[in-house]
Write an enzyme that holds these catalytic residues in place. Structure first.
Site, PDB file in Angstrom:
ATOM      1  N   HIS A  81       0.821  -1.219   0.000  1.00 56.34           N
ATOM      2  CA  HIS A  81       0.000   0.000   0.000  1.00 56.34           C
ATOM      3  C   HIS A  81       0.854   1.267   0.000  1.00 56.34           C
ATOM      4  O   HIS A  81       0.346   2.341  -0.280  1.00 56.34           O
ATOM      5  CB  HIS A  81      -0.933  -0.008   1.219  1.00 56.34           C
TER       6      HIS A  81
ATOM      7  N   ASP B 107       3.257   9.363  -0.729  1.00 54.66           N
ATOM      8  CA  ASP B 107       2.133   8.531  -0.294  1.00 54.66           C
ATOM      9  C   ASP B 107       1.890   7.449  -1.346  1.00 54.66           C
ATOM     10  O   ASP B 107       1.984   7.730  -2.548  1.00 54.66           O
ATOM     11  CB  ASP B 107       0.864   9.403  -0.161  1.00 54.66           C
TER      12      ASP B 107
END
Ligand code: G6P
Length: 467
Positions: free
Chosen positions: A158, A366
């Site tokens: 992720h 991110d």
């Protein structure tokens, strides 16, 4: 649809709908509630002493079986706080000076992975596919294979995956890269991350990449793919409407007194770019006096990993900055920055997003950032708010119609905010439509089905031979 077995450190138990769960829990919950299945991971609980007979606690809700294990204090410190949060997390977010690695942490990480692999095997019902998530459990696939599991095993990261020159600073990078090759399929959020991984493989002794997507190290072969995680657009929009009309949503609106609202929603993490964001907001008020009294910035930032020194430090710094900004600009009837270290029920957060004029999402790095996607899905199509998004979030690859800013440049954030606040309705609608289209094309259903199809495909197919 066959049962899905997912493994992740953080499990969003049905009783936990609020707090600092992060994108993984949000994404997995949406994926699992659709297919049903087993979700296995850490309970979030800590036992002061080891319990040799510890067994997973199993509970069921909405067609999902949740099986969770508690960690001992020592495991929590070495595996979770230590290796996961002070080695892999900073390294994968390119913050090398925050990496604190020791042998004890490395060993704690492998021990907990072994423990979880051993407890998972008896929970499996047949040869259903196992889908392992995130940096906490990289060795899991190899450990399950060693224990005889022949079912398809996939891994999805992720977070970002760093380039070789960063990765090689990790003392045990060889071992981890090898472990990744024990999976049938390794999935990444963006092409950059996948390419970084494949490039690392080419630097390994005995490592090679075949056909541009197969990683091979000493006979172990994994296929590497790109699967950007998405959201369930209609469900988010529905929940946002509910939150919009809820008592809390209406109270927020009343409290604004016609002022415009800028919103940020992040775990309190140094990767989220909160310092530069606060600085940018202060500069905006300094340079554009017309925004004073006419805007409010609501930053929701629940505390995360609070025992780690770098998190404690950024927390103190943000408290200082928030006090400084409010001390400098507040009036007796206007507080420019509302800074909240707490989480809210999901539908309330979505309702707050729906009531905002600007979504400010400026991470320094991110993997994806689902808040950016949720902000878009939560908007009213007739009068949508504007997303200001970091170019260094995975989401920027899909949400090209956002106002994109470099989070390292405070002036760019200031300019982005000004642009967003001044944007005419036609342009806001146009950008919103382009973004919603992208969200629909790559939603959570697609993420799950394309990953699982690719996993079954990779499991059944031998890797291409060396040319
Ligand atoms: C990120 C990670 C997740 C993690 C979440 C919350 O989204 O990718 O794996 O669960 O942060 O962090 P925490 O340490 O509280 O689980």
């Amino acid at each position: 649809m066959s049962e899905l077995v997912t493994v992740s450190n953080r499990v969003a138990l049905p009783s936990q709908l609020q707090g600092a769960q992060g994108g993984l829990a949000v994404g997995l919950r949406a994926a699992l509630e659709e297919s049903g299945g087993l979700w296995f991971g850490w309970s979030g609980g800590i036992d002061e002493r080891a319990d040799p007979a510890r067994a997973p606690r199993v509970q069921e809700a909405h067609g999902v079986r949740y099986a969770t294990l508690r960690l001992t204090r020592d495991e929590y410190e070495r595996y979770y706080m230590g290796y996961a949060n002070q080695v892999l997390w900073p390294l994968f977010h390119y913050r090398m000076s925050f990496v604190h690695c020791t042998d004890a942490r490395i060993e704690g990480y492998w021990e907990v992975n072994r423990l979880f692999a051993e407890h998972l095997l008896p929970l499996l019902q047949g040869d259903e596919a196992v889908w392992v998530h995130d940096y906490h459990f990289i060795p899991m696939g190899a450990l399950l294979r060693q224990r005889g599991l022949t079912a398809p095993i996939g891994f999805f990261l992720h977070t970002p995956f760093p380039p070789w020159d960063v990765m090689r600073a990790l003392p045990d990078h060889q071992r981890l890269l090898r472990a990744l090759c024990a999976y049938d399929l390794v999935g990444f959020q963006t092409g950059f991350d996948r390419d970084n991984f494949l490039d690392c493989i080419t630097h390994m002794e005995g490592g090679a990449v075949r056909d541009g997507e197969w990683a091979v190290v000493d006979g172990e072969t994994a296929r590497a793919g790109v699967f950007p995680i998405g959201i369930d657009v209609d469900t988010v929009a529905r929940e946002a409407r509910r939150g919009f009309n809820s008592q809390q949503g209406r109270r927020l609106q009343q409290s604004l007194q016609q002022r415009r609202l800028i919103i940020g929603v992040d775990r309190l993490d140094y990767s989220k770019g909160l310092r530069n964001r606060f600085e940018a907001y202060e500069t905006l008020l300094e340079r554009h006096s017309d925004y004073r009294r006419s805007v409010v910035f609501l930053q929701i930032a629940p505390i995360s990993r609070g025992d780690v020194a770098e998190y404690e430090e950024i927390r103190h710094h943000l408290e200082y900055m928030a006090g400084h900004i409010n001390g400098r600009f507040a009036e007796y009837d206007w507080v420019p920055l509302r800074y909240l270290n707490k989480g809210f029920h999901r539908s309330n957060v979505l309702g707050f997003l729906a009531r905002s004029d600007v979504g400010l999402v400026t991470p320094m790095r991110d993997g994806m950032n689902l808040v950016a996607k949720e902000f878009v899905a939560a908007q009213n199509p007739d009068d949508p708010g504007v997303l200001v998004l970091s170019t260094l979030a995975g989401a920027a690859r899909e949400l090209e119609a956002a106002v994109l800013v470099n989070p390292y440049n405070v002036d760019e954030i200031v300019h982005g905010l000004d642009r967003a606040l001044a944007m005419p309705l036609d342009e806001r609608r146009e950008r919103w439509q382009a973004m919603v289209k992208a969200l629909r094309e790559n939603d959570i259903h697609r993420w799950r089905t394309t990953f699982l199809e690719a996993l079954h495909d990779a499991h059944g197919r031998p890797a291409p031979e060396a040319a």
